[in-house]
Design a protein around this motif. Structure first.
Motif, PDB file in Angstrom:
ATOM      1  N   ASN B 245     -12.325 -23.261  -4.682  1.00  6.70           N
ATOM      2  CA  ASN B 245     -11.343 -22.733  -3.744  1.00  6.70           C
ATOM      3  C   ASN B 245     -11.990 -21.833  -2.705  1.00  6.70           C
ATOM      4  O   ASN B 245     -11.660 -21.903  -1.515  1.00  6.70           O
ATOM      5  N   LYS B 246     -12.922 -21.002  -3.160  1.00  5.41           N
ATOM      6  CA  LYS B 246     -13.662 -20.129  -2.243  1.00  5.41           C
ATOM      7  C   LYS B 246     -14.383 -20.968  -1.195  1.00  5.41           C
ATOM      8  O   LYS B 246     -14.376 -20.667  -0.004  1.00  5.41           O
ATOM      9  N   MET B 247     -15.032 -22.021  -1.677  1.00  3.53           N
ATOM     10  CA  MET B 247     -15.783 -22.846  -0.757  1.00  3.53           C
ATOM     11  C   MET B 247     -14.856 -23.499   0.254  1.00  3.53           C
ATOM     12  O   MET B 247     -15.169 -23.589   1.444  1.00  3.53           O
ATOM     13  N   ASN B 248     -13.712 -23.925  -0.223  1.00  8.05           N
ATOM     14  CA  ASN B 248     -12.711 -24.491   0.666  1.00  8.05           C
ATOM     15  C   ASN B 248     -12.364 -23.516   1.780  1.00  8.05           C
ATOM     16  O   ASN B 248     -12.275 -23.888   2.949  1.00  8.05           O
ATOM     17  N   GLU B 249     -12.186 -22.272   1.390  1.00  8.54           N
ATOM     18  CA  GLU B 249     -11.821 -21.231   2.348  1.00  8.54           C
ATOM     19  C   GLU B 249     -12.932 -21.060   3.389  1.00  8.54           C
ATOM     20  O   GLU B 249     -12.673 -21.001   4.599  1.00  8.54           O
ATOM     21  N   VAL B 250     -14.171 -21.007   2.913  1.00 10.10           N
ATOM     22  CA  VAL B 250     -15.314 -20.873   3.816  1.00 10.10           C
ATOM     23  C   VAL B 250     -15.350 -22.037   4.803  1.00 10.10           C
ATOM     24  O   VAL B 250     -15.491 -21.852   6.014  1.00 10.10           O
ATOM     25  N   MET B 251     -15.184 -23.244   4.238  1.00 10.11           N
ATOM     26  CA  MET B 251     -15.231 -24.430   5.081  1.00 10.11           C
ATOM     27  C   MET B 251     -14.136 -24.423   6.139  1.00 10.11           C
ATOM     28  O   MET B 251     -14.327 -24.884   7.258  1.00 10.11           O
ATOM     29  N   LYS B 252     -12.978 -23.906   5.771  1.00 12.23           N
ATOM     30  CA  LYS B 252     -11.873 -23.883   6.726  1.00 12.23           C
ATOM     31  C   LYS B 252     -12.198 -22.982   7.906  1.00 12.23           C
ATOM     32  O   LYS B 252     -11.951 -23.350   9.063  1.00 12.23           O
ATOM     33  N   VAL B 253     -12.752 -21.798   7.615  1.00 16.05           N
ATOM     34  CA  VAL B 253     -13.124 -20.893   8.700  1.00 16.05           C
ATOM     35  C   VAL B 253     -14.109 -21.580   9.634  1.00 16.05           C
ATOM     36  O   VAL B 253     -13.937 -21.583  10.864  1.00 16.05           O
ATOM     37  N   LEU B 254     -15.126 -22.189   9.032  1.00 16.21           N
ATOM     38  CA  LEU B 254     -16.124 -22.869   9.846  1.00 16.21           C
ATOM     39  C   LEU B 254     -15.486 -23.963  10.692  1.00 16.21           C
ATOM     40  O   LEU B 254     -15.725 -24.065  11.909  1.00 16.21           O
ATOM     41  N   THR B 255     -14.674 -24.768  10.062  1.00 17.50           N
ATOM     42  CA  THR B 255     -14.069 -25.907  10.747  1.00 17.50           C
ATOM     43  C   THR B 255     -13.169 -25.451  11.886  1.00 17.50           C
ATOM     44  O   THR B 255     -13.170 -26.020  12.990  1.00 17.50           O
ATOM     45  N   ILE B 256     -12.392 -24.403  11.636  1.00  9.75           N
ATOM     46  CA  ILE B 256     -11.482 -23.913  12.674  1.00  9.75           C
ATOM     47  C   ILE B 256     -12.284 -23.385  13.868  1.00  9.75           C
ATOM     48  O   ILE B 256     -12.022 -23.756  15.018  1.00  9.75           O
ATOM     49  N   MET B 257     -13.278 -22.545  13.583  1.00  9.74           N
ATOM     50  CA  MET B 257     -14.084 -21.991  14.668  1.00  9.74           C
ATOM     51  C   MET B 257     -14.754 -23.105  15.466  1.00  9.74           C
ATOM     52  O   MET B 257     -14.701 -23.135  16.698  1.00  9.74           O
ATOM     53  N   ALA B 258     -15.374 -24.024  14.750  1.00  5.27           N
ATOM     54  CA  ALA B 258     -16.115 -25.080  15.428  1.00  5.27           C
ATOM     55  C   ALA B 258     -15.174 -26.006  16.190  1.00  5.27           C
ATOM     56  O   ALA B 258     -15.442 -26.381  17.339  1.00  5.27           O
ATOM     57  N   SER B 259     -14.064 -26.357  15.575  1.00  9.43           N
ATOM     58  CA  SER B 259     -13.155 -27.313  16.208  1.00  9.43           C
ATOM     59  C   SER B 259     -12.521 -26.744  17.468  1.00  9.43           C
ATOM     60  O   SER B 259     -12.184 -27.471  18.399  1.00  9.43           O
ATOM     61  N   ILE B 260     -12.322 -25.439  17.481  1.00 12.93           N
ATOM     62  CA  ILE B 260     -11.706 -24.837  18.661  1.00 12.93           C
ATOM     63  C   ILE B 260     -12.730 -24.672  19.776  1.00 12.93           C
ATOM     64  O   ILE B 260     -12.497 -25.075  20.916  1.00 12.93           O
TER      65      ILE B 260
END
Lengths: 311, 311, 311, 311, 311
Positions: B245-260
């Motif tokens: 779950n932690k990793m999921n959270e980390v990945m989401k931050v990365l994905t959101i920043m990068a995608s935007i």
């Protein structure tokens, strides 16, 4: 005590009053062993079982003798576990023992006999058999101690973060070792239990206490093996979580680097555009103000990740 | 009640009418223990088992006495579990007890004897043995309470998101502890069961009820241990999901920043190109229109991730 | 039927011909319970077991009475499971029941007695005991129904993609609940089995059929508990795969965004370079051609990911 | 053979010499069933068990009759498994059967009776009961065949890479189905075993062979169920590895794209800087040399990833 | 020894003094088999079991004969495991054997009979049955050797890093194979055990030793199967950790590339901005200083990742 070249030399001992212990090393002299078997009137299946070294530990009761097969375990010089078959034939006044290769597990027993020390010399063949089995079972302890050490080494390695593929390979090998040790030791419990429980005229009541003692040792070894087994199975889980934790750490570094610098790069990109009319470009302090904004952004990002405990 | 310096002082008690309880602390005075064993006519294997502290709990019945080995458990000052061997010899009118080190688990029993309180003083040696075993078994409860507390602490820690490698190490240690406790307690059930079921003349029928009570306590402790065991095994699973779950959270931050920001940076890059003829560059309001487009893109991205529940 | 203030009031019933049912609520009036125990000639250990509420379900047979301990289960107002101890003493013409607190599980039984309905009124104390135990066992069904509902709720939650840490915490709690229910119910099977199988003069043959019926119910409850247990253990696996699937989805978004825009940004970067001699820069239609190239690249990327089923 | 409207019509058959088979469909006509029960002198608990459709398979022996409960399994039109209760009462010259709803599982039996074919017509009630139970057990085979097909479908789906959340949900449902089938079939083994082993005067020795045959079938079905169970549990593992493999693939695409283009973009960025003095900018062939460098970098990156087997 | 075209030819042998062995290949000549069954007075269920090839290994004792069903295992040319049913009927002076298809497992036995070698020719039907069963059981060893080889191949493949979806599919198939082998072999243990333990007049005491030997072999095969089963289950775990390790490696490459070049690109972006007043731009050595800064940054990044052991 003599070292005999020829099996037939031993035949004279058969009807002697004292207890005879005949130890045969090496099982490829099939003809000799068959001759011996004929002399001691052993069942053909017994001879077959002695020579076929992939028996599992067992006990067969025949009219005039008991046939016991068990496994001697030791680590060889390559730290690989070796399981060697030892067979015993217990007769009224003799014990025959058959080993795959000349080992030293019986040396202590020989010494005690030579020195006439302990109860060995005075007692009957059933007690001699106990002494020999006990020597083998005592050796199991050193094997499981080695296993225990190996497991602890892996634990330490995993805890200190060494997570290469070798570890998973070594754990797999260790599992295999434990399964082999189990296979060699567990059936022996039933063998000893049957000696202790059954009412065989070859085993005297006074010796039963000693067999019960061996049985207790075997139960103890078995319990330890099962504990090591659980430990090593759970080691795999632990290894898995360690890998995941490592990945988490990697991801965090990536995410932090990307999250901080990608927005800043975007801002720099904005003012790298070549539009003719961008008001900020002409303003004298723009560059410095922008640096200020970037530093603020950078620091607040750091704070954000600090608060999330990623740093 | 006396503290004896020399084993031989005790020999006088052997034939007395009253029940004698002899408690020997420290097992390295082998010679003394052997002397005692000779006096009480104990089998050599009994002496061996008393001195060898790695026995598993067991009961051996001899003609004139019962030999019982069990394990005392407690947490030492470093919060590490200690398993100490206690052996009992139950004779007709005496109980011998052997401890590794002077403990205080029997203090309460001593007090009750001194005060002549309870049934202890009036009854036979078999009841005294029950009282001593009961004192040890009662102590198991405090050990498993500590285990229970530890497990709950880990659960709380994992639930609140503390996922460092220490946790997996601590869980592994806790597993080891539980396996050790099991090893000490589980065989004892069979020991007590045999006392209760067998028809030994040393145990009077009226005392059997009390042994059955100890047996019930042991079953209860065992069941609790098995429950803790399952809890801790499933704790590992829970830890694993928490990491994921932690990793999921980390990945989401990365994905959101990068995608935007990656698409926005691309757009800025377009107008940073130095082509001589890019019509938009000359248009006066291009820059502001572009900002508008970027803000719209940014917001719609946020909405997209909001709808995906990543924010 | 009366509500008694004082235990001694009940003593008159002991030798009456009819069956007396004495229900004691609250176990902290130890003195009263001891008085009662003395009156009914109960063994001291029985009194101890009645008062100590952490017993496991068990049956003890004494000469003149049977002592049965079991656990009543219910969900309290906080939806937490409560395990309350109920003890029974079955004598020739009386049943004593001891509860921790005044519950309503026996209300239905009381009603049937009051109304003289059913077989309750006419039959002996052994049948009364059956009726009381049956009331408790029937209540188990409602507890496991609640468990079943909870599991289905979690399944639905996980299937619909709610993957927060709470779920793993709730699953852990549910496991704990199931383990507690098991602990309360499973030993009871053996208790009832012993009542049914043993040849106790207090239980009449005609009542045995009814105890067998209770036993069947218990087996059924136990089987259901084991099924729920497997379901919840596998729920954890399912939760894990759901997390992984989520992460896969996150990664795909990131990969698609990055894979599309990073190369495009690179191309834009090329023509943002300030080399004096870049032939394309002067060409009039370069900008439009580049846009064309970028659109083609963009679309072919989309096709690629479409074909990989990532979109 | 008649279809009876009223239970009382059947009462005449009770004392006839021939074997009577009375099949009751639908269990909500409780009054009728109770009337029947009275007529055949059934124990009240038997009536209760017939009507309560959540019994587990069991056998109860009464003085004049045997009471057997078992479960009929079939897939309904929605491909959901249905477990329907069937109860039998075996008397000396009659068999009563109770079904929840009118099924067609007994049609084949009816046909054989009508045609007077096979041994059915000539033999006693115990053989008729065997024929009826056998019909139900034979039907289990088709149920486990469906289970087997489902598992293979999932395997194929997972192997071909379909990894959506539905699969994990379907696997969970399949687990549930298997657990339900187990619950219905496993207790029946003991039921049939008791028929075969016990010495009940209602079952003739010559019929025992047939019950043993049913028992063998049940064992076979049970073994298959356990195999399917292991397969499906391991299916979950396989699903997990497939997800992880997918994620690996996604990550590789991302890593390759990013690793190739991020450095190239950096190089382009260098020469997009506006420093007044960058020597390379003035050099005429810089642009082409740079392209060369970039292509070399690009190709060597591809080689690197090729060697790592990521491409 | 003859090859018979017609079953009836064999009927003459029934009452001969010598032992007759009748081997029937192919089970679709049901009529012939029924004729044979009638001649040898076999129970109809026996005929049914012979023809129905999905029996599990079992033994049925009838008055004048023993009926034994077991499974022959071998790998076919596609390396798929085949389980073929073999049934034996052991009468006083005959052995009937029924195979699905003409195999060669009995060839060695035929040879021994033809050559009159060994004990086969002189002994009774019970010994012949032993020889035939032994031939089948000996064949199991080669099957489990193949299994063992397959497992080791997978281990080697996984260790050397081949982690494609095929492996998980192959492991699943291997699991299925092991489950099928278990299903064929495990029930046979009980069959042989019953032959050895029971007191059937068809088996002479002197032959029991041989059956015990077969039993020992079966136990050994079973133990090996269970070991292979554990190995393959743990292989899946190992595969999982290997996948995770691979992903870790991929992530590290990505993280290193991104972490190094994203900040550098940002710096380049800064000096690509078009602000009119950026002091550094005019400074003559800015460009070279910047390169210096970037190289330092690059190298310190490499050091950082080196220290983290990611490189």
């Amino acid at each position: 005590e003599k070292e005999l070249r020829d099996v037939e030399e031993s035949f004279g001992f058969k009807f002697s009053d004292t207890v005879t212990w005949l130890n045969i090393n090496g099982l490829n002299h099939v003809a000799e062993i068959e001759k011996l078997g004929k002399h001691y009137e052993l069942h053909p299946l017994v001879i077959e079982d002695i020579v076929n070294i992939s028996q599992r530990p067992k006990i067969d009761e025949y009219e005039n003798y008991l046939f016991v097969v068990l496994k001697m375990l030791y680590y060889d010089t390559d730290e690989k576990i070796v399981s060697e078959q030892v067979s015993f034939v217990l007769g009224n006044n003799y014990v025959l023992s058959f080993q795959e290769s000349e080992g030293d597990v019986f040396d202590a027993v020989r010494d005690r006999i030579r020195q006439g020390k302990g109860r060995v010399r005075d007692m009957e063949s059933d007690y001699l058999l106990y002494v020999l089995i006990d020597a083998i079972v005592d050796h199991y302890y050193s094997v499981i101690d080695t296993l225990s050490d190996k497991i602890e080494n892996f634990e330490t390695a995993i805890f200190s973060g060494h997570v290469d593929d070798d570890i998973s390979q070594n754990i797999q090998n260790l599992k295999r070792e434990i399964l082999r040790v189990r296979k060699a030791i567990f059936p022996l419990r039933e063998v000893i239990n049957r000696i202790e429980k059954n009412d065989n005229k070859l085993i005297q009541p006074s010796t039963l206490t000693f067999y019960r003692d061996v049985y207790d040792h075997l139960i103890q070894v078995s319990e330890n093996i099962d504990i090591y087994r659980e430990m090593i199975w759970s080691l795999m889980d632990m290894y898995m979580t360690t890998i995941s934790n490592k990945m988490n750490e990697v991801m965090k570094v990536l995410t932090i680097m990307a999250s901080i610098f990608i927005p800043l790069t975007f801002i720099a990109g904005i003012y790298g555009m070549n539009f003719e009319y961008i008001p900020e470009l002409q303003y004298r302090y723009s560059y410095f103000i922008l640096w200020g904004v970037m530093v603020v952004l950078f620091i607040s990002m750091l704070f954000y990740f600090k608060r999330k405990k990623w740093l």
